[in-house]
Write a protein that holds these residues in place. Structure first.
Motif, mmCIF file in Angstrom:
data_model
loop_
_atom_site.group_PDB
_atom_site.id
_atom_site.type_symbol
_atom_site.label_atom_id
_atom_site.label_comp_id
_atom_site.label_asym_id
_atom_site.label_seq_id
_atom_site.Cartn_x
_atom_site.Cartn_y
_atom_site.Cartn_z
ATOM 1 N N THR A 14 -29.991 3.419 -33.347
ATOM 2 C CA THR A 14 -30.517 2.370 -34.355
ATOM 3 C C THR A 14 -29.926 1.009 -33.995
ATOM 4 O O THR A 14 -28.957 0.934 -33.433
ATOM 5 N N ASP A 15 -30.796 -0.030 -34.261
ATOM 6 C CA ASP A 15 -30.216 -1.335 -34.062
ATOM 7 C C ASP A 15 -30.615 -2.059 -35.304
ATOM 8 O O ASP A 15 -31.544 -2.115 -36.145
ATOM 9 N N VAL A 16 -29.654 -2.900 -35.430
ATOM 10 C CA VAL A 16 -29.614 -3.920 -36.889
ATOM 11 C C VAL A 16 -29.251 -5.347 -36.215
ATOM 12 O O VAL A 16 -28.576 -5.439 -35.172
ATOM 13 N N CYS A 17 -29.649 -6.554 -37.052
ATOM 14 C CA CYS A 17 -29.050 -7.731 -36.742
ATOM 15 C C CYS A 17 -28.717 -8.407 -37.858
ATOM 16 O O CYS A 17 -29.477 -8.283 -38.894
ATOM 17 N N VAL A 18 -27.685 -9.091 -37.870
ATOM 18 C CA VAL A 18 -26.984 -9.917 -39.173
ATOM 19 C C VAL A 18 -26.731 -11.140 -38.720
ATOM 20 O O VAL A 18 -26.342 -11.757 -37.859
#
Length: 461
Positions: A342-346
């Motif tokens: 999974t990948d996220v960006c904040v």
């Protein structure tokens, strides 16, 4: 629910009238084209067409539209959210043979290519021009697929993503109509920005058959280094300060201690088993020296040990090859496991908190996890090495994925920094954008693909 027609012998004959013996129906070929590098189950298309031109793509789409047959575009099969899975069967349009670099315009810093050109192939042709194309996802993906998924990679912190680096497209719509979006001009205020509508559309609005992309000069000086840290918070805080001070690093990548162990085993390296930053600096010699000095001081203040330099081109290439193969290195930690990444960006100010929370959640999981990321722009990955045959592990992976994504959304981040929605992130689209915005997306989809034949089952349930 949209209903589709079955692919029968008469339809296959009509396809062969367009593409001859490049229409393939053997089980092995079909299965290959229904599987990407994700944890999602494979779904084979009913037929694969290895197209050779925009005109052939248009003819295939006209035929599929007339018979209401689903269409799934295919490049190299390296996507990570089930983008190429033919969940409703139909026709896979394989664009990999459309692999010509059509024109390189060095004075204008741009090139036109067919969609099957890989990033490595383009850079090989650019080698003697002093130019390069910077977008570098871990796999040797095709530029058409990279545009479709709005890919990025280790260079995004300096050069941006595919969104910023595609100037113009040729796209075949679901009806078989061919349109050209954008121009080679570096800016325009003319009409809707259709280029960026198709960049990131994941094959759900049309098939990209030509791209014009930005090129950049190879920096006069390049210097790369590996910096181990005492702990994860120190490494991440160093990244945050580097970015907040506006130091123009070319790459700044984070890998946790288990990821470094995996890289050592897989790539035969001897890096310290500690949280680590991979760094690259580029530019004029004096500017690079200033960048190095500034970053060295920041790293030292947060527990960064001595820089280990990659002092020549061969060693730099070896260093970044090890980073690009991190996904395969992680999988080698647990042979036979599926890599559920999974990948996220904040926002960069929330990065340390988001990674810390993800690691705390992952510590409760019954399988190994690692953290790696393009943290200079707030994007990180959490590969989970899951036994796909164990329902308890699959359920735990789903819970962990949900926790990581929802934490990022609560921090005003996104559910995916670069992998795309595909099959795996559909449930989070509404949470991120809201019903009104998703309704606009659905209206665009309906306008361009009223029969719903373009890569059905992706982005929208």
């Amino acid at each position: 629910m949209t209903s589709y027609s079955a692919v029968d012998s008469a339809f296959i004959a009509a396809l062969r009238a367009i593409a001859g013996d490049r229409v393939l129906t053997s089980p092995a070929v079909r299965e290959q084209h229904g599987r990407d590098e994700s944890y999602h189950p494979a779904h084979a298309p009913d037929a694969v067409v290895r197209v050779a031109s925009t005109e052939e793509v248009a003819a295939v789409l006209r035929l599929c539209s007339r018979h209401r047959i689903p269409v799934v575009p295919y490049g190299a099969g390296t996507s990570l959210e089930g983008h190429i899975s033919a969940v409703h069967g139909g026709v896979c349009i394989d664009l990999s043979a459309m692999d010509q670099v059509l024109q390189i315009r060095a004075p204008d810093l741009d090139a036109s290519v067919q969609p099957g050109v890989s990033r490595e192939a383009l850079n090989r042709q650019l080698r003697d021009t002093g130019l390069f194309f910077p977008i570098d996802p871990g796999a040797n993906a095709t530029l058409g697929g990279m545009a479709a998924t709005r890919a990025s990679g280790t260079n995004a912190v300096r050069y941006g993503t595919m969104r910023e680096n595609v100037l113009a497209l040729t796209v075949v719509l679901a009806s078989g109509s061919v349109i050209r979006t954008g121009t080679r001009a570096r800016k325009s205020s003319s009409g809707y920005d259709l280029t960026r509508l198709f960049v990131g559309s994941e094959g759900t609005l049309g098939v990209i058959t030509e791209l014009t992309v930005r090129l950049y000069g190879v920096p006069e000086t390049l210097s790369a280094a590996v910096v181990p840290f005492a702990d994860v918070p120190g490494a991440v805080q160093a990244v945050i300060e580097v970015m907040q001070l506006g130091i123009p690093v070319s790459r700044i990548e984070f890998l946790d201690e288990l990821m470094m162990e995996a890289i050592n085993r897989y790539s035969k390296r001897d890096f310290p088993r500690r949280p680590t930053l991979f760094l690259e600096f580029g530019g004029m010699p004096a500017a690079v020296a200033e960048q190095v000095a500034a970053v060295r001081g920041i790293c030292a203040a947060h527990g960064g040990a001595d820089f280990q330099w990659a002092s020549n081109e061969a060693e730099r290439a070896r260093l970044w090859e090890a980073r690009h193969k991190a996904a395969y290195a992680a999988m080698a930690l647990r042979p036979g496991a599926r890599n559920w990444t999974t990948d996220v960006c904040v926002p960069i100010s929330r990065l340390a908190e988001c990674i810390a929370g993800a690691r705390e959640d992952a510590a409760q999981a019954p399988f190994p996890t690692v953290v790696a990321g393009h943290v200079g722009d707030g994007n990180f990955h959490l590969p989970m090495l899951v036994d796909g045959g164990d329902p308890a592990e699959v359920a735990a992976a789903q819970r962990l994925n949900d926790q990581v994504v929802r934490r990022a959304l609560a921090m005003d981040g996104t559910c995916t920094g670069e992998h795309g929605i595909g099959l795996g992130k559909m449930e989070f689209l509404l949470a991120e954008h809201g019903s009104e915005a998703v309704g606009v997306m659905r209206a665009i989809k309906q306008a361009l693909d009223p029969l719903g034949i373009m890569n059905p089952g992706k982005i929208f349930a």
